[in-house]
Design a protein around this motif. Structure first.
Motif, PDB file in Angstrom:
ATOM      1  N   THR A 163       0.823  -1.212   0.000  1.00  0.00           N
ATOM      2  CA  THR A 163       0.000   0.000   0.000  1.00  0.00           C
ATOM      3  C   THR A 163       0.853   1.256   0.000  1.00  0.00           C
TER       4      THR A 163
ATOM      5  N   VAL B 206      -5.690   3.689  -1.803  1.00  0.00           N
ATOM      6  CA  VAL B 206      -6.849   4.109  -1.013  1.00  0.00           C
ATOM      7  C   VAL B 206      -7.731   2.912  -0.680  1.00  0.00           C
ATOM      8  N   GLU B 207      -7.970   2.087  -1.673  1.00  0.00           N
ATOM      9  CA  GLU B 207      -8.834   0.915  -1.472  1.00  0.00           C
ATOM     10  C   GLU B 207      -8.249  -0.035  -0.436  1.00  0.00           C
TER      11      GLU B 207
ATOM     12  N   GLU C  94      -8.493   1.459   3.081  1.00  0.00           N
ATOM     13  CA  GLU C  94      -9.867   1.401   3.585  1.00  0.00           C
ATOM     14  C   GLU C  94     -10.226  -0.019   4.015  1.00  0.00           C
ATOM     15  N   GLU C  95      -9.786  -1.005   3.242  1.00  0.00           N
ATOM     16  CA  GLU C  95     -10.052  -2.397   3.603  1.00  0.00           C
ATOM     17  C   GLU C  95      -9.377  -2.770   4.920  1.00  0.00           C
TER      18      GLU C  95
ATOM     19  N   GLY D 170      -8.692  -0.673   7.285  1.00  0.00           N
ATOM     20  CA  GLY D 170      -9.105   0.226   8.359  1.00  0.00           C
ATOM     21  C   GLY D 170      -7.964   1.068   8.897  1.00  0.00           C
TER      22      GLY D 170
ATOM     23  N   GLN E 199      -6.346   4.333   9.090  1.00  0.00           N
ATOM     24  CA  GLN E 199      -6.641   5.746   8.831  1.00  0.00           C
ATOM     25  C   GLN E 199      -5.391   6.548   8.479  1.00  0.00           C
TER      26      GLN E 199
ATOM     27  N   LEU F 116      -4.576   5.717   4.953  1.00  0.00           N
ATOM     28  CA  LEU F 116      -5.649   6.243   4.115  1.00  0.00           C
ATOM     29  C   LEU F 116      -5.439   7.724   3.845  1.00  0.00           C
ATOM     30  N   SER F 117      -5.027   8.477   4.857  1.00  0.00           N
ATOM     31  CA  SER F 117      -4.798   9.904   4.649  1.00  0.00           C
ATOM     32  C   SER F 117      -3.653  10.129   3.661  1.00  0.00           C
TER      33      SER F 117
ATOM     34  N   SER G 269     -10.751  14.778  -2.506  1.00  0.00           N
ATOM     35  CA  SER G 269      -9.766  13.901  -1.873  1.00  0.00           C
ATOM     36  C   SER G 269      -9.057  14.597  -0.720  1.00  0.00           C
TER      37      SER G 269
ATOM     38  N   ARG H 293     -10.935  15.277   2.516  1.00  0.00           N
ATOM     39  CA  ARG H 293     -10.961  14.070   3.360  1.00  0.00           C
ATOM     40  C   ARG H 293      -9.655  13.940   4.147  1.00  0.00           C
TER      41      ARG H 293
END
Length: 391
Positions: free
Chosen positions: A105, A132-133, A136-137, A139, A141, A144-145, A167, A170
């Motif tokens: 990732t 991003v996916e 998110e999967e 969890g 954060q 993700l940011s 984007s 968020r």
């Protein structure tokens, strides 16, 4: 992430006896020092540090740390404006991450940034969405940011300002929830402000700039401050403050060059050329083209080419310009700006504030103006502007 005691803590950690088995680990003190060097704009030292760490983990056969340090090396090259080298390193790191199943990732996120800067924008968007996916999967954060930050940048390069705003808004929410206070961590703030200007949300753009500037000033994040000023110049231009925007961008370009942020310097030159199109003074995109070519920033070069061949927009109304000096064409850009402000009656301190330079720089610039124009004082500048010969 913004704690004022971080440098002292790292220094203490490095003074402790180092276990050779973990001294070069990606969670070790050396790695933490590298991250601090990058965040505090010490790019040459960061490059030397990450190169040594990468060499050592390769010698030891530590794949996980190698994946981590390849990302760090690529990030350092990207910030330095070596987009081609950054892309090669990022792609190498992504291949290793996928082969080993380690850090996929984070590697996809970093490669998205490199692709958007020096490679294929569509590939950048795909990689950023993949990151991003996965975040998110999981969890996660924090990741993700970061992945959304990469996606927002790729969308900006692709010309999707609305996507960038979605984007990066968020990202702003996530970092507030996570308690991230150091703007040098993600460096998305200037991109969000720029995209907000593009979609007509200048008030929100200024709010992003003001909040981030306060934190950047507290931590001494000079490159972040310069990028924020670049975005603020776009806000000023949108408000019709053309001369102030040009002066601010001129200062920003110089500051970013001095800090060694080649790609950000080129973006400032591009913004400056865009503002000057259709206005008196230089209107060529040659400087931006030269700087982007030096960085091997191919997606940005394509943007410059499109802007150069496009029909110039109608210039926004600007105040009636002040009288010009005899021999003004013989002055350098900064000298012309200082002389023009003298004609308006500005003091040296006021000129320094408006051009974002020191009072000493104003004084030195005026000395050169006097010499080139064959005059002795600022009064003579005003007389020349009025068409009268100095005494």
């Amino acid at each position: 992430m913004g704690h004022p005691d971080a440098p002292l803590t790292i220094k203490r950690a490095l003074k402790e006896p180092q276990d050779p088995r973990v001294a070069c680990h990606h969670n070790g003190a050396g790695s933490a020092r590298f991250r601090w060097l990058v965040m505090s704009d010490q790019l040459p030292e960061a490059r030397a540090t990450i190169t040594a760490l990468l060499r050592e983990v390769r010698r030891r056969g530590s794949v996980e740390s190698e994946v981590h340090f390849l990302r760090g090396f690529a990030e350092t090259e990207l910030r330095s404006g070596h987009c081609g080298r950054a892309l090669d390193l990022a792609r190498e790191g992504l291949r290793l991450a996928r082969d080993s199943g380690i850090g996929q990732t984070a590697s996809a996120m970093l490669t998205a940034l490199a692709e958007a800067s020096g490679g294929d924008v569509d590939e950048a968007l795909a990689l950023a969405r993949e990151a991003v996916e996965h975040a998110e999967e999981d969890g996660d954060q924090m990741y993700l940011s970061r992945a959304l930050g990469a996606l927002g940048y790729a969308q900006l390069v692709a010309g999707d300002a609305h996507g960038t705003v979605r984007s990066l808004r968020r990202v702003r929410e996530l970092e507030q929830a996570l308690g991230v206070t150091d703007p040098a961590r993600g460096r998305w703030h200037g991109d969000l402000a720029e995209a907000l200007v593009r979609i007509g949300e200048s008030a929100e753009a200024q709010d992003v700039i003001d909040v981030t500037r306060e934190r950047a000033l507290r931590l001494g994040r000079e490159s972040v401050l310069a990028v924020l000023d670049r975005a603020e110049a776009l806000v000023r231009a949108e408000r019709g403050e053309h001369d102030a925007a040009v002066a601010q961008l001129t200062s920003v370009q110089y500051r970013l060059a001095k800090l060694g942020y080649g790609l950000e310097e080129a973006r400032a030159a591009f913004a400056l050329a865009s503002l000057r199109t259709g206005q008196p003074g230089p209107t060529s995109y040659d400087e931006a083209t030269r700087l982007f070519r030096r960085c091997r920033a191919l997606p940005w070069l394509r943007q410059v080419d499109e802007a150069a061949v496009a029909r110039p927009p109608e210039p926004a109304p600007v105040p009636t310009p002040a009288p010009t000096l005899e021999g003004l064409d013989g002055l350098a850009s900064m000298e012309r700006q200082v002389a023009a402000l003298v004609m308006e009656g500005a003091t040296n301190r006021e000129i320094a504030a408006r051009l974002f330079i020191s009072v000493k720089t104003v004084e030195a610039t005026l000395t050169r103006v006097y010499r080139k124009l064959g005059i002795r004082s600022r009064v003579d500048i005003v007389r020349l502007a009025a068409g009268r010969r100095p005494n």
